[in-house]
Scaffold this motif. Structure first.
Motif, PDB file in Angstrom:
ATOM      1  N   CYS A  33       0.865  -1.182   0.000  1.00  0.00           N
ATOM      2  CA  CYS A  33       0.000   0.000   0.000  1.00  0.00           C
ATOM      3  C   CYS A  33       0.896   1.225   0.000  1.00  0.00           C
ATOM      4  O   CYS A  33       1.797   1.343   0.849  1.00  0.00           O
ATOM      5  CB  CYS A  33      -0.927  -0.001   1.222  1.00  0.00           C
ATOM      6  N   VAL A  34       0.674   2.114  -0.949  1.00  0.00           N
ATOM      7  CA  VAL A  34       1.460   3.342  -1.061  1.00  0.00           C
ATOM      8  C   VAL A  34       0.530   4.513  -0.739  1.00  0.00           C
ATOM      9  O   VAL A  34      -0.462   4.731  -1.444  1.00  0.00           O
ATOM     10  CB  VAL A  34       2.075   3.502  -2.461  1.00  0.00           C
ATOM     11  N   LEU A  35       0.825   5.232   0.316  1.00  0.00           N
ATOM     12  CA  LEU A  35       0.083   6.441   0.672  1.00  0.00           C
ATOM     13  C   LEU A  35       0.780   7.613   0.000  1.00  0.00           C
ATOM     14  O   LEU A  35       1.907   7.976   0.372  1.00  0.00           O
ATOM     15  CB  LEU A  35       0.053   6.615   2.193  1.00  0.00           C
ATOM     16  N   ASN A  95       4.131   9.676  -0.252  1.00  0.00           N
ATOM     17  CA  ASN A  95       4.756   8.681  -1.142  1.00  0.00           C
ATOM     18  C   ASN A  95       5.566   7.661  -0.336  1.00  0.00           C
ATOM     19  O   ASN A  95       6.747   7.425  -0.597  1.00  0.00           O
ATOM     20  CB  ASN A  95       5.645   9.361  -2.188  1.00  0.00           C
ATOM     21  N   GLU A  96       4.944   7.060   0.639  1.00  0.00           N
ATOM     22  CA  GLU A  96       5.640   6.097   1.485  1.00  0.00           C
ATOM     23  C   GLU A  96       4.977   4.733   1.334  1.00  0.00           C
ATOM     24  O   GLU A  96       3.767   4.611   1.543  1.00  0.00           O
ATOM     25  CB  GLU A  96       5.621   6.543   2.944  1.00  0.00           C
ATOM     26  N   VAL A 113      -6.969   4.610   8.428  1.00  0.00           N
ATOM     27  CA  VAL A 113      -5.913   5.608   8.252  1.00  0.00           C
ATOM     28  C   VAL A 113      -6.309   6.855   9.025  1.00  0.00           C
ATOM     29  O   VAL A 113      -7.429   7.360   8.864  1.00  0.00           O
ATOM     30  CB  VAL A 113      -5.701   5.932   6.761  1.00  0.00           C
ATOM     31  N   GLU A 114      -5.400   7.354   9.828  1.00  0.00           N
ATOM     32  CA  GLU A 114      -5.642   8.535  10.661  1.00  0.00           C
ATOM     33  C   GLU A 114      -4.656   9.630  10.299  1.00  0.00           C
ATOM     34  O   GLU A 114      -3.464   9.365  10.100  1.00  0.00           O
ATOM     35  CB  GLU A 114      -5.515   8.175  12.139  1.00  0.00           C
ATOM     36  N   GLN A 189      -4.888  10.135  -1.462  1.00  0.00           N
ATOM     37  CA  GLN A 189      -4.574   9.371  -2.659  1.00  0.00           C
ATOM     38  C   GLN A 189      -3.686   8.188  -2.270  1.00  0.00           C
ATOM     39  O   GLN A 189      -2.671   8.356  -1.574  1.00  0.00           O
ATOM     40  CB  GLN A 189      -3.847  10.257  -3.671  1.00  0.00           C
ATOM     41  N   TYR A 190      -4.070   6.961  -2.703  1.00  0.00           N
ATOM     42  CA  TYR A 190      -3.327   5.768  -2.324  1.00  0.00           C
ATOM     43  C   TYR A 190      -3.474   4.715  -3.412  1.00  0.00           C
ATOM     44  O   TYR A 190      -4.341   4.819  -4.292  1.00  0.00           O
ATOM     45  CB  TYR A 190      -3.832   5.216  -0.993  1.00  0.00           C
ATOM     46  N   THR A 191      -2.606   3.708  -3.338  1.00  0.00           N
ATOM     47  CA  THR A 191      -2.725   2.508  -4.174  1.00  0.00           C
ATOM     48  C   THR A 191      -2.589   1.304  -3.264  1.00  0.00           C
ATOM     49  O   THR A 191      -1.820   1.327  -2.287  1.00  0.00           O
ATOM     50  CB  THR A 191      -1.638   2.463  -5.258  1.00  0.00           C
TER      51      THR A 191
END
Length: 1427
Positions: A33-35, A95-96, A113-114, A189-191
């Protein structure tokens, strides 16, 4: 080892819910998962103003929606500065990458997610704040089908904290739950995609552990390139095979004694846990097992090996001589102790040369389970058929990188410190009296030989661990339990380990069965306390519950501030208020009691006027303690519709508890407000003391109230003061009768008692008026004895406690209350017949229906277009009249058009009288013509021509005026045809709900816009709020979802089909009060002989609200005209604060928990009712603050005080529903702004200061009064003249009797006109002097003569000195001489006189010895015990 301890302590995981563990195990799947970035103004501007150097980061936790359970470990991103918010739109880039693997394939397993904002407060401390959270769905609705879409997605964020997910009202689907509020224009925005590349490294990461790709993982090589993502394509370190041989376990003091004590404690635990089926049979050790595995700090790299240990004596008979020699040489230092040995070699191929990789040894004992150990009897008769396991010792060893082989001796660990298997461990012996060398061995040791090397270089044959079958023989050395319960033994078991238990469990099954984690609370009281062993620092810092953390969603100045170095390890930021816990004190609301027969007889003999009904008969006396049953039907059907409310102030008595030194006022007056009449202030009433005979017979009755004449003497008429209020149909508005009945039934009359000379508040009281309901009787009266309570707030105390569980019951904290006196008051209600019972149809009470229809307004009734206020009802025939007689505007134009410089209409007052003046002018002209006679025909002709010219000009004006106003009059008449009139009765803060049935009269659809000219009336847009009000009003009309469309500044829009009728919900709610009356209220004076006059009528204006329903074409479809009649509201509590001028008053009124049940624990789970607060003054800041679940709430007030002596009056309304339908509590707050003077002093010592007095325009005779005359003296003491426009000093001397911080009031009063000239608030900050001597004395309580005692004082100076004596409690201790002189070095005897106390108590009395300048020389303390 330090690296392993650090990683192990920081990565403790919370396990999934136990129900998930019972499901069949599946192979885990890895995810990435990329935040990427955070879009939108999520960080509030107010937060950025409070915090400096604000930074932001994200936190993610796994959550089970089905069981409402967080598990795993909370992961956080790197911290990013919030300076990027200046761009538009705001964006914070992260981008982590994040990685994890799990086997829980279920749609209810989500990631939370907080968004967390942190920064430094103004004092330099760290503060963190939750700014919102989002719910990231990991799996689709199909089981075992994780979401595999790798495209970018947007995560919607909600207000609040993730802890809200634990609330039972948040049910699936969460995205549609009404309790979650979306943050507008904000998203993340995430993947999210499966990550098969993590498969080879899954053994290095525990399941459900969230780790960052930027984190260094033990066992993985660093990543190539600048990105540093070690988990994107993980590369494993080369393993090293580790061989262990000659493994020995030594236990302290010996193996035999160790196992004997262990068995004794197990038996003791069985009895302590209430195992009634234990029959005293032998408890046996079935097996001693060793679990060996490689641990990386995050978890076991592979499943630990399980082997069986046997005592050394059993091995010596079967092993070779070489083994025996090695065993003997290694155990020489054990003083002959038996050891547990392993007869085989261990091979660990998963070892890696890394500081965090260690070998873990865990020693377990397997016992046969006694019947009923788990609370029930065994299902099989054989003891050996059941088994349970206990972890007794463990050790960890990190191989040295310098040596490839060698022999190692390790101390065993036990007790409460965390173990690698996260199980509770059997305690270690107490080491408080041991040396460091003994501590290393008294818990036991493990010895072994090791060899390190790769598999291809080491080909040493080893015995297969799985093929090792050890012969075992159960130990029979356990004690047999006695028939009765054994004596309590020192508890040393930490916990029992929950292993699979069942009938017929063989040793091979025990070897293969993996251990499970101990359930919290599975052990008894003896197991939870490890016999005096202290928890290690690692356990205290890293508890076993794991790493799931969330922040509070509210930033409060009272939040707990933590150091930056500790914040990384903190689990959560609890909200800790600055206020003290609730302490139930005396009620500030006074309680009334029933008068005794002796007091009633004395009042009757004193000549008070008797209350008579309309037939001149005495009113029926009602007992104030009897309950009142209200019947509204009986009240409305009463033929005596006019109510005469009578208030009689009879007496004001002093209580015995009041100190004798406190001055009692000579005159008093009372202030109050009844219904919607103006605030009333009684005249000054003199307190006339009864003789001793009257005191003895009347009990508490001591002073009668007597009116004061104009000359200042007592009135010769009857005592007491009487007021009458006539409330009848001529006073009440249509439909107001039921509101007045409700007011009497629910309201309490708040009365303030004031000193008539000093104008200081004596105290306050309240009396219920429900006994004034006549219920068909001609007249009723009730006599009350009310406690007048004085309330004093601490100077530094900010908390006032309130109680919502009962009516009018507010309990204070941090305040001092004292009963000052008892007010004897009589209330009466005398019924009178109405003069006009018949009413016309136009004066009927308004309809009480909550559904208003406009269908009746769809016809034109006819009538004149010029009648203001609407068309005439019923009559359609109108008598012709001159236009100038019915239109004042036209009359004004006709009268003023010939005057010079006057063009257009005149003022409002002149225009209203234009018709009459015009007629008078014409009559004067006619009279003038007749008086002149007929001097000639020509003169008469000229006059007639002038009159005709005047008439012609008037007709032209009339014609022009008609043409100009015709369209407006016709439009107004047509508007009246579509207008609906309705009357609302509203009170402060209460929402009045009604529906308007709007019908589309046309044959085409319309988009109707609703226009309202008052902000207090609004359309209910939320369907939930609409449904709430309909349920409360028991209205069964339909509710429509998404009924209105709101766009921009336009009003709500509604779509109507042709001829369709729609119910539009409205809510009228006002938080503003009518303009306050003048501070100098109208003084009500009684005539001689108890004659009274009724106060003037209250002029409460009627509010007009207009609602226009306009079609899309601009034409109005309907109009609603509301007449709002404001009704008096209930006041549950009155607060009166005195505060320095032009400063902020900050107070917190504390409310107790809602569900306060007897014996309920603090923090009891349950549904928390919302609390909302509103204020009638928009300049007052009020809000409700929540402390925690099940904890009380605080109502915070922040008020700006004005210049002295301004009084600010406002109302605070407390609601228990989210829609603010009706307040459950209404508080009235009076804020007196005074000049403040701060004094720092010492108790018992005189401190002097001066105040500046400025004269007014005229000379005044003034006098200074104080609320504490024993502690504050003024000079001049009596009456003095204040010259006009002059400046004069008022000297003040302060001598506090006790230490602490408090306020003293100082008033400067005009003694002739009884007006307040100036007022001060003296703030004392008093320190206690040093006590040099202490004495103790015991006296008898009750009746007596007191006691005389003597103490000595020696003059420490060489010269003769004069001294003054003062006492902290003059009512209990007096001196024989208040001053004395003593020579240098001589001793003086001080005579003490102790007064009698009426009750048993202990008092500490201070004796202040001051010098000739009144400075404290010494202080003695006398502890007096009355018994």
């Amino acid at each position: 080892m330090d690296d392993w301890h650090r990683i192990f302590a920081q990565n403790v995981l919370v396990p999934p819910h136990p129900q998930r563990g019972r499901q069949p195990s599946k192979e885990s799947t890895a995810f990435q998962c990329v935040l990427k970035w955070l879009d939108g103004p999520l960080i509030k501007q107010g937060t950025l103003e409070v915090l400096s150097e604000a930074e932001c980061h994200l936190r993610m936790s796994l959550f089970d929606l089905t069981y409402r359970h967080f598990f795993g470990r909370t992961w956080k991103t790197t911290v990013k500065p919030v300076m990027q918010l200046s761009r538009q739109p705001p964006r914070i880039v992260f981008n982590e990458p994040l990685y994890f693997h799990t086997s829980l394939y279920h749609p209810s397993i989500v990631a939370v997610v907080e968004v967390v904002t942190e920064g430094q407060r103004r004092d330099g401390t760290l503060q963190a704040l939750s700014s919102g959270f989002g719910i990231l769905r990991l799996f689709s609705s199909k089981p075992e089908s994780p979401t595999s879409a790798s495209q970018d997605k947007r995560l919607r964020l909600y207000h609040g904290t993730p802890r809200a997910l634990l609330h039972p009202l948040l049910q699936e689907p969460l995205e549609q739950n009404r309790h979650l509020t979306l943050v507008e224009s904000c998203s993340l925005q995430y993947t999210l995609r499966p990550h098969p590349a993590l498969g080879p490294a899954r053994h290095l990461l525990p399941e459900n552990l969230l780790v960052s790709g930027l984190q260094q993982i033990p066992g993985l090589l660093p990543a190539h390139g600048e990105a540093g993502d070690v988990l994107r394509k993980p590369r494993l370190q080369k393993p090293v095979t580790c061989y262990l041989d000659d493994l020995f376990f030594t236990l302290y003091p010996s193996l035999e004694k160790f196992e004997e004590e262990l068995l004794e404690l197990l038996v003791s635990d069985c009895f302590r846990e209430g195992s009634s089926s234990w029959d005293g049979r032998t408890l046996e050790i079935l097996e001693r097992r060793l679990r060996v595995g490689v641990h990386s700090g995050l978890g076991f790299v592979q499943k630990p090996h399980v082997v069986v240990l046997v005592p050394e004596a059993e091995v010596a008979l079967t092993r070779s001589a070489s083994f025996s020699r090695r065993a003997g040489s290694s155990l020489k230092a054990s003083s002959g102790n038996q050891a547990l040995v392993l007869r085989s070699r261990l091979r660990l191929p998963e070892m890696v040369s890394h500081p965090a990789f260690v070998v873990v040894f865990e020693l377990e004992y397997v016992f046969n389970t006694p019947p009923g150990l788990d609370g029930s009897a065994a299902s099989v008769p054989s003891l050996s058929s059941l088994a349970c396991m206990h972890l007794v010792r463990w050790a960890a060893w990190s191989p040295s990188s310098e040596a490839s082989s060698g022999r190692v001796t390790l101390p065993l660990q036990g007790g409460t410190q965390p173990s690698p298997s996260h199980c509770l461990v059997y305690r270690v012996p107490p080491a408080s009296m041991s040396s460091e060398e003994v501590k290393q061995v008294e818990s036991g040791t493990v010895q072994f030989q090791y060899a390190l090397g790769t598999e291809e270089h080491l080909g040493t044959p080893t015995e297969s661990v799985s093929s090792t079958q050890a012969a075992w023989q159960p130990s029979r050395k356990a004690p047999t339990s006695p028939a009765s319960s054994p004596a309590p033994l020192p508890p040393r078991l930490a916990a029992t380990q929950d292993s699979p238990v069942g009938p017929g469990l063989s040793i091979s099954q025990l070897v293969a069965s993996p251990p499970t984690r101990a359930r919290p609370g599975s052990a008894g009281p003896s197991a939870l306390q490890p016999g005096g062993s202290q928890p290690s620092p690692a356990q205290a810092e890293f508890p076993l519950e794991g790493r799931v953390s969330h922040l509070e969603a509210d930033l409060s100045p009272t939040a707990l501030v933590l150091d930056a170095s500790v914040a990384e390890q903190l689990q959560e930021l609890p909200f800790t208020p600055l206020h003290a816990p609730i302490v139930v004190g005396a009620q500030t609301r006074s309680s009334g009691s029933k008068l005794s027969r002796a007091a009633l007889a004395l009042l009757q003999s004193s000549g008070f006027a008797e209350v008579l009904d309309a037939s001149q008969q005495p009113a029926k006396a009602v007992d104030p303690t009897e309950p009142v049953k209200l019947s509204p039907q009986k009240e409305e059907a009463d033929c005596l519709q006019s109510n005469e409310i009578v208030l009689q102030f009879l007496a004001f008595s002093r209580v015995s508890q009041d100190h004798g030194g406190t001055p009692w006022p000579k005159t008093v007056y009372f202030t109050f407000q009844f219904y919607r009449f103006p605030p009333a202030t009684t005249p000054r009433l003199q307190l006339v003391e009864l003789d001793q005979t009257g005191k003895a017979t009347s009990g508490s009755l001591s002073h009668l109230l007597v009116p004061i004449g104009k000359d200042g003497s007592s009135d010769a008429g009857s005592p007491g003061f009487q007021l009458k209020y006539l409330v009848g149909p001529e006073f009440l508005k249509p439909g107001e009768q039921r509101w007045f009945i409700r007011y009497l039934a629910a309201q309490s009359l708040q009365i303030d008692a004031w000193d008539g000379d000093s104008l200081l508040l004596v105290g306050s009281t309240a009396v219920t008026m429900k006994h004034l309901l006549r219920q068909g009787r001609p007249a009723v009266q009730v006599s009350h004895e009310l406690e007048v309570v004085a309330t004093e707030y601490e100077q530094d105390m900010m908390v006032v406690s309130g109680d919502l569980t009962g009516f009018g019951c507010v309990k204070p904290i941090g305040v001092h209350t004292r009963v000052k006196g008892r007010l004897h008051l009589t209330l009466a209600n005398v019924g009178h017949a109405c003069e006009q019972r018949a009413r016309s149809s136009s004066s009927l009470p308004p309809s009480r229906s909550r559904v208003i229809s406009n269908e009746a307004a769809g016809s034109f009734p006819g009538g004149s277009l010029l009648v203001r206020g609407g068309l005439r009802a019923v009559k359609n025939v109108v008598q012709a009249q001159k236009l100038a007689d019915v239109d004042s505007e036209l009359a004004a134009m006709l009268f003023t058009h010939t005057q010079k410089g006057c063009g257009g209409a005149q003022g409002a007052g002149r225009e209203a009288d234009a018709v009459r003046r015009r007629k008078l002018e014409r009559m004067r002209s006619v009279r003038l013509q007749e008086a002149k006679g007929e001097p000639g025909r020509r003169t008469r002709m000229l006059a007639q021509q002038s009159v005709r010219a005047q008439h012609s000009q008037d007709l032209r004006f009339v014609d022009t005026y008609r043409e100009r106003t015709k369209a407006a009059h016709i439009a107004r008449a047509l508007r009246l045809a579509i207008t609906t009139q309705h009357t609302l009765h509203a009170s402060l803060g209460t929402a009045e709900f009604f529906e308007f049935a709007l019908k589309n009269p046309h044959n085409k659809q319309h988009t109707v816009t609703i226009e309202i000219d008052s902000p207090e009336l609004s359309v209910i847009l939320d369907s939930g709020e609409w449904r709430h009000f309909k349920d409360a009003a028991d209205l069964h009309t339909p509710v429509e979802e998404d009924m209105f469309d709101v766009r921009g500044s336009l009003g709500p829009q509604l779509y109507l089909r042709p001829r369709e009728t729609a119910h539009i919900p409205f809510k009228y709610q006002t938080f503003s009060t009518s303009p306050p009356a003048s501070q100098a209220a109208v003084e009500l004076r009684a005539e001689k002989g108890m004659g009274a006059e009724s106060p003037g009528r209250s002029s409460v204006p009627t509010k007009r609200v207009k609602v226009l329903f306009r079609a899309s074409s601009g034409q109005p479809l309907a109009e609603l005209c509301l007449s709002v009649e404001l009704q008096p509201h209930v006041v549950d509590q009155v607060f009166r604060f005195y505060h320095p001028e032009r400063t902020f008053l900050k107070k917190s009124i504390r409310l107790p928990p809602w569900h306060t049940l007897p014996g309920a624990p603090v923090g009891m789970p349950g549904e928390e009712r919302p609390v909302h607060v509103r204020c009638s003054d928009p300049d007052v800041i009020c809000e409700a603050q929540k402390v925690g679940p099940g904890e009380p709430r605080d109502v915070f007030l922040k008020v700006a005080s004005g210049p002295s002596p301004e009084i600010k009056d406002f109302f605070v309304l407390v609601y228990a529903d989210r829609w603010l339908a009706a307040p459950i509590q209404t508080w009235r707050v009076h804020l007196h702004a005074l000049q403040r003077v701060d004094v720092s002093c010492i108790a018992g010592q005189l401190t002097r200061l001066s105040l500046v007095l400025r004269g007014t325009q005229t000379p005044r005779k003034v006098r200074a009064f104080t609320s504490h005359p024993q502690e504050l003296k003024t000079d001049p003491k009596g009456v003095f003249v204040l010259p006009p426009h002059g400046v004069q000093d008022l000297h003040v001397g302060v001598r506090p009797r006790r230490a602490g911080s408090r306020f003293i009031h100082l008033n400067l009063v005009d003694v002739d006109f009884h007006q307040l000239v100036a007022s001060w608030l003296v703030g004392l900050s008093c320190r206690q002097p040093v006590i040099s001597k202490a004495f103790e004395i015991t006296l008898a309580a009750g009746e007596g003569k007191g006691a005389n005692k003597r103490i000595t004082y020696t003059n420490p100076y060489p010269s003769r000195r004069a001294y003054h004596l003062h006492s902290s409690q003059p009512d209990l201790l007096q001196f024989k001489e208040d001053a004395f002189e003593v020579g240098g070095g001589e001793t003086y005897t001080i005579g003490l006189r102790f007064a009698v106390s009426q009750r048993a108590q202990e008092e500490e009395i201070l004796i202040y010895i001051n010098d000739h300048e009144d400075k404290n020389e010494e202080t003695f303390c006398v502890k007096v015990t009355y018994q």
